[in-house]
Design a protein around this motif. Structure first.
Motif, PDB file in Angstrom:
ATOM      1  N   LEU A 189       0.830  -1.203   0.000  1.00  0.00           N
ATOM      2  CA  LEU A 189       0.000   0.000   0.000  1.00  0.00           C
ATOM      3  C   LEU A 189       0.867   1.257   0.000  1.00  0.00           C
ATOM      4  N   GLU A 190       1.958   1.230   0.734  1.00  0.00           N
ATOM      5  CA  GLU A 190       2.879   2.369   0.765  1.00  0.00           C
ATOM      6  C   GLU A 190       3.515   2.579  -0.605  1.00  0.00           C
ATOM      7  N   GLU A 191       3.871   1.478  -1.263  1.00  0.00           N
ATOM      8  CA  GLU A 191       4.426   1.601  -2.616  1.00  0.00           C
ATOM      9  C   GLU A 191       3.377   2.165  -3.572  1.00  0.00           C
ATOM     10  N   TYR A 367      -6.169  14.704  -9.563  1.00  0.00           N
ATOM     11  CA  TYR A 367      -5.851  14.156 -10.872  1.00  0.00           C
ATOM     12  C   TYR A 367      -6.577  12.852 -11.173  1.00  0.00           C
ATOM     13  N   LEU A 368      -6.995  12.130 -10.139  1.00  0.00           N
ATOM     14  CA  LEU A 368      -7.673  10.861 -10.368  1.00  0.00           C
ATOM     15  C   LEU A 368      -9.157  11.028 -10.706  1.00  0.00           C
ATOM     16  N   LYS A 369      -9.579  12.241 -10.984  1.00  0.00           N
ATOM     17  CA  LYS A 369     -10.971  12.453 -11.383  1.00  0.00           C
ATOM     18  C   LYS A 369     -11.307  11.697 -12.662  1.00  0.00           C
ATOM     19  N   GLU A 374     -10.426   4.082  -9.333  1.00  0.00           N
ATOM     20  CA  GLU A 374      -9.086   4.202  -8.747  1.00  0.00           C
ATOM     21  C   GLU A 374      -9.067   5.299  -7.690  1.00  0.00           C
ATOM     22  N   ARG A 375      -9.806   6.361  -7.942  1.00  0.00           N
ATOM     23  CA  ARG A 375      -9.874   7.480  -6.999  1.00  0.00           C
ATOM     24  C   ARG A 375     -10.501   7.037  -5.673  1.00  0.00           C
ATOM     25  N   LYS A 376     -11.538   6.224  -5.753  1.00  0.00           N
ATOM     26  CA  LYS A 376     -12.199   5.729  -4.546  1.00  0.00           C
ATOM     27  C   LYS A 376     -11.256   4.841  -3.741  1.00  0.00           C
ATOM     28  N   TYR A 377     -10.514   3.982  -4.437  1.00  0.00           N
ATOM     29  CA  TYR A 377      -9.563   3.101  -3.741  1.00  0.00           C
ATOM     30  C   TYR A 377      -8.485   3.922  -3.030  1.00  0.00           C
ATOM     31  N   ARG A 379      -8.715   7.083  -2.057  1.00  0.00           N
ATOM     32  CA  ARG A 379      -9.330   7.836  -0.967  1.00  0.00           C
ATOM     33  C   ARG A 379      -9.607   6.945   0.245  1.00  0.00           C
ATOM     34  N   ASN A 380     -10.059   5.719   0.004  1.00  0.00           N
ATOM     35  CA  ASN A 380     -10.391   4.823   1.109  1.00  0.00           C
ATOM     36  C   ASN A 380      -9.172   4.408   1.937  1.00  0.00           C
ATOM     37  N   HIS A 381      -7.994   4.590   1.370  1.00  0.00           N
ATOM     38  CA  HIS A 381      -6.767   4.242   2.094  1.00  0.00           C
ATOM     39  C   HIS A 381      -5.977   5.493   2.476  1.00  0.00           C
ATOM     40  N   TRP A 382      -6.705   6.551   2.794  1.00  0.00           N
ATOM     41  CA  TRP A 382      -6.078   7.815   3.177  1.00  0.00           C
ATOM     42  C   TRP A 382      -5.151   7.670   4.380  1.00  0.00           C
ATOM     43  N   TRP A 383      -5.442   6.713   5.235  1.00  0.00           N
ATOM     44  CA  TRP A 383      -4.658   6.522   6.451  1.00  0.00           C
ATOM     45  C   TRP A 383      -3.219   6.104   6.189  1.00  0.00           C
ATOM     46  N   VAL A 384      -2.947   5.614   4.986  1.00  0.00           N
ATOM     47  CA  VAL A 384      -1.569   5.237   4.639  1.00  0.00           C
ATOM     48  C   VAL A 384      -0.657   6.462   4.683  1.00  0.00           C
ATOM     49  N   THR A 385      -1.248   7.647   4.496  1.00  0.00           N
ATOM     50  CA  THR A 385      -0.469   8.882   4.534  1.00  0.00           C
ATOM     51  C   THR A 385       0.315   9.013   5.834  1.00  0.00           C
TER      52      THR A 385
END
Length: 444
Positions: A189-191, A367-369, A374-377, A379-385
């Motif tokens: 996920l980080e990659e 940009y993922l608009k 792909e944008r939803k995926y 966004r759903n993993h925002w916590w990886v930040t």
């Protein structure tokens, strides 16, 4: 006490300025520039003749992934009668040819050709380039898949920008494979986040400013006329993709750009060892190409006029500083620095990098608009930040090791993995300690 705190915080504040200059400033620039740009979610056929394409797929023991790769080309929304595929085999020893034959039978609407080439990716690509036809030549790795509209989007982009001679696509880890991961899912996920940020928050701005440093070796496209004027892929470097980018920029004096809505999905990294070897190889390739093209033109006086100088500072100098101060914190306490103050300083560093991470997160979301799924995926993993500052610090360490190994192992192409180098370093340290004990015993 107050003066001591001010002095010590001043010392640490100086090092907080470094990432602010080299990483925070570009993130802010990207944030404002990206949010004032319009992103089209749909790509229309460009008026006029649709060009013929040759897609080159270099193959080395690709039996497990080749079928899906060829399937993604055959099922793209580009007119099938205008696509030619050349599978350039460089001494595979597995069942790659049998997989190719099955794909050839299943996808009869696309022309496919099997070509035997010399060992090495660059040699395989060069052999296939001579057999290419049509207006544009695409090169993609055999261990990934194209998005359905990737070929069309790049072809349309070439038509819109006649001054552009080469393009690189957006590289993302395949999120379906990440979902099914049994091991190292967080690393993958980080990659994924790293790739998304590098292409959709970084190279989008670089492309607008004509400052693309390297095209991705996994997915790039060329006007065939420009490719035939180049020196083809350099077989004497591990950074053949960067070398080709520099050829187009500095030999042909032409422009390279990013096509953000042309996505190539790669297999996620398998483990930390593979990441260690991969980043060292990238670092070595960068150094080799810089030596060839710009070794006499690099000067700190050109830091604002030459983006290559800034890129090298970030990749080398800043990376060194990050790693040095990571280890330096363990020796500051004996020199009188307060542990609480050090912890506070590290926390401030983390928060700064976290702020940069969330700026980049918003840039990627913008940009993922063009790809809602792909944008939803993403966004759903925002916590990886929250994990990315630590991940990026580790990658900086890998880069530093890549620079050191390039200097110490200049004649060696094969990079040792982290475990091998750790064991070798451990052995040397033990020998030095034994030698030191013997020396002390004799002195006594």
């Amino acid at each position: 006490m107050f003066n001591q705190v001010v002095i010590q915080m001043g010392f640490w504040t100086a090092w907080l300025v470094i990432p602010a200059i080299f990483e925070l400033s570009p993130a802010i620039v990207a944030f404002f520039r990206n949010h004032f740009s319009k992103i089209s979610s749909k790509q229309e056929y460009h008026p006029g003749r649709m060009p013929q394409l040759t897609v080159i797929v270099p193959i080395y023991n690709s039996g497990d992934t080749l079928y899906d790769c060829l399937k993604s080309i055959a099922e793209s929304n580009y007119p099938k009668h205008l696509i030619s595929i050349i599978c350039a085999n460089n001494k595979s020893t597995d069942n790659s040819f049998e997989v190719y034959k099955q794909a050839q039978m299943d996808f009869r609407n696309v022309r496919m050709q099997w070509l035997e080439a010399n060992q090495g990716k660059a040699k395989a690509l060069n052999t296939a380039i001579y057999g290419s036809t049509g207006d544009y030549v695409f090169t993609i790795d055999s261990d990934g898949t194209l998005s359905k509209d990737a070929l069309l989007n790049m072809a349309v982009n070439f038509n819109k920008h006649p001054e552009v001679m080469a393009q690189t696509g957006t590289i993302l880890s395949n999120n379906e494979l990440i979902k099914n991961s049994k091991k190292h899912r967080l690393l993958r996920l980080e990659e994924y986040y790293e790739y998304a940020i590098a292409f959709l928050a970084g190279r989008t701005v670089e492309s607008k400013d004509d400052q693309i440093f390297t095209m991705s070796g996994a997915f790039s496209a060329f006007r065939r006329s420009a490719l035939m004027q180049s020196r083809l892929y350099n077989v004497e470097t591990v950074g053949e993709d960067t070398d080709m980018t520099f050829q187009i920029r500095y030999y042909l004096k032409e422009r390279v750009m990013l096509c953000p809505n042309a996505i190539f999905y790669v297999e996620p990294i398998s483990d930390w060892d593979e990441l260690y070897v991969q980043r060292q190889r990238w670092q070595r390739g960068e150094i080799e190409v810089i030596r060839t093209f710009l070794s006499e033109k690099l000067n700190l006086k050109r830091i604002w006029s030459n983006f290559i100088v800034r890129r090298l500072l970030v990749d080398h100098t800043v990376a060194f500083l990050k790693v040095i101060w990571l280890f330096a914190i363990f020796v500051l306490i004996p020199f009188g620095y307060s542990p609480i103050l050090i912890i506070m300083s590290l926390l401030l560093m983390y928060l700064l990098y976290l702020f940069i991470g969330f700026l980049n997160f918003t840039n990627v979301m913008h940009y993922l608009k063009f790809d809602p799924i792909e944008r939803k995926y993403f966004r759903n993993h925002w916590w990886v930040t929250f994990m990315m500052p630590i991940y990026n610090l580790i990658v900086s360490f890998f880069r530093v090791m890549g620079v050191i190994n390039t200097m110490l192992k200049s004649g060696k192409w094969q990079t040792d993995n982290f475990k091998s180098e750790y064991l070798a370093a451990k052995k040397v340290i033990k020998q030095d300690l034994k030698r030191g004990k013997r020396t002390n015993g004799k002195n006594l």
